[in-house]
Design a protein around this motif. Structure first.
Motif: not given
Length: 442
Positions: A181-195
């Motif tokens: 989902t969009r939320g899954d991707l956003e959480r992943f990006l946040t976890s690797i330090g990417t907005e």
């Protein structure tokens, strides 16, 4: 010798030119049987399951989930073991419903195939489309290489992942069908330090806006929008209103619900309004007609295919009850329940949406009192049934609280003149204010 059969997306009815691929039910390398469901597609009319016309091994999928596929374009390639090289296609049905083939295989229509005995539906999976083979009869090696499957995700999620160079296989999915989902991707990006980046609008004339959400217009919603525009600018609409004291109808409804004949039946005010409409059409048949532009004729129908406007997750749909004029109140109530449940579950078929003759839209369920509904294309009239409210009303020379509703009738003024429309609406009001006449005339 094994051969490859290419299944082209067929015309799914009524001259439709394309369909949106909702889900694949198979992946490259899967073995399929004749008539096994291979995919679910959505046309401008309804959601349809596609059966396999061949038995064999899936070699290639020519479209991605969420994409639009043109009728007649390659859809899926299947390697068959047909040594003679002839197609292992779905048999054509004959007038008596028999296949005409040895063994008596059950014929199927597109979208409603019956899976072969013992076949079960596979879990929904998505695979990378592969190019169409140069020749559909070219022999394949005895062993077809398995192509990797892709994680499930909507096109906007895939686009955002591509922007950031993210492999969706690295993202933990939480969607109901295992999709990212969009939320899954956003959480992943946040976890690797990417907005997360704002997805660029395809409309270059408008600046990106994080406070806006854009929804592609396709499928049922696209068809409905086009149909309403055609109707509004083709048929000259007239709308009339009448307030009705339906207190006697509501009292009758309470009595009928307690009657053993209606035990287990969900009897609603809509059922009584629908029955009143069917009775009113007997003396006002022009409301159940259509305009034949080519022949320059008014076609009055002796049958009533009663449409019921239904709001569904896929958009507005108007399935209809065939030959509703022949149904008693009990049978009509059952048909209404089945129709609305099928629509809400997204299982309404193209045949259920075709050939309507008159429509009811129940705006009262949303707390709306009245409206000016647009005609369903090809029909002469549509009735809006408003909410039933307790209001002060003159009754037998006194002011009392009564159950009042508003009926709004829109009609095509080419087919129905003011007198005919008014008489029909007045007949409806008379029946609902004195429902004993409904029983007497049914």
């Amino acid at each position: 010798m094994p051969t490859i059969k290419t299944f082209l997306l067929p015309d799914l009815g009524e001259g439709l030119t394309d369909a949106e691929l909702l889900t694949w039910q198979v992946a490259v390398g899967d073995t399929v049987t004749l008539n096994q469901i291979i995919a679910e597609v959505e046309t401008a009319k309804a959601s349809v399951e596609l059966p396999s016309p061949y038995a064999g091994t899936v070699v290639a999928l020519h479209a991605e989930e969420g994409s639009t596929v043109d009728v007649g374009s390659p859809f899926i390639d299947i390697e068959t073991a047909d040594e003679a090289g002839g197609p292992t296609a779905v048999p054509s049905s004959t007038s008596n419903g028999e296949s005409g083939e040895p063994g008596g295989r059950t014929p199927v229509l597109v979208g409603y195939g019956v899976a072969a005995e013992g076949t079960t539906r596979r879990a929904r999976r998505s695979a990378t489309p592969t190019p169409q083979p140069a020749a559909t009869t070219a022999a394949l090696p005895s062993r077809t290489p398995q192509l990797p499957t892709r994680p499930l995700a909507a096109p906007p999620v895939r686009f955002t992942a591509k922007q950031h160079g993210i492999d969706l296989a690295d993202v933990e999915p939480t969607g109901g069908q295992g999709q990212v989902t969009r939320g899954d991707l956003e959480r992943f990006l946040t976890s690797i330090g990417t907005e997360p980046a704002v997805t660029e609008s395809t409309d270059q004339t408008a600046p990106p806006n994080a406070e806006e959400e854009r929804t592609p217009i396709k499928g049922v919603r696209k068809h409905t929008a086009a149909a309403m525009v055609r109707s509004a600018f083709t048929a000259p609409h007239v709308t009339e209103f009448v307030d009705v004291d339906v207190t006697p109808t509501m009292d009758l409804l309470d009595e009928l619900r307690e009657n053993k004949y209606f035990a287990g039946i969900r009897l609603t005010p809509l059922a009584l309004v629908a029955k009143a409409l069917l009775v009113a059409l007997r003396t006002n048949p022009t409301l159940n007609s259509s305009w034949d532009e080519e022949a320059q004729e008014i076609v009055t129908k002796r049958y009533v295919n009663l449409g019921i406007a239904a709001a569904t997750p896929r958009g507005l749909m108007v399935p209809n009850i065939k030959n509703a004029q022949a149904l008693g109140l009990r049978e009509l109530a059952v048909a209404l329940k089945e129709l609305t449940l099928t629509a809400k579950e997204g299982k309404t078929g193209p045949a259920d949406l075709a050939d309507g003759t008159i429509t009811i839209t129940n705006v009262g369920v949303f707390g709306v009192d009245a409206g000016t509904p647009i005609l369903n294309p090809g029909e002469a009239a549509i009735l809006a049934f408003g909410s039933i409210r307790r209001r002060p009303w003159e009754h037998r020379g006194e002011i009392a609280l009564r159950s009042i509703t508003t009926l709004s009738l829109s009609f095509d003024h080419r087919l129905v003149d003011g007198e005919q429309g008014s008489k029909f609406l007045a007949t409806m009001a008379d029946i609902l204010s004195d429902p004993m006449s409904l029983i007497a005339l049914s």
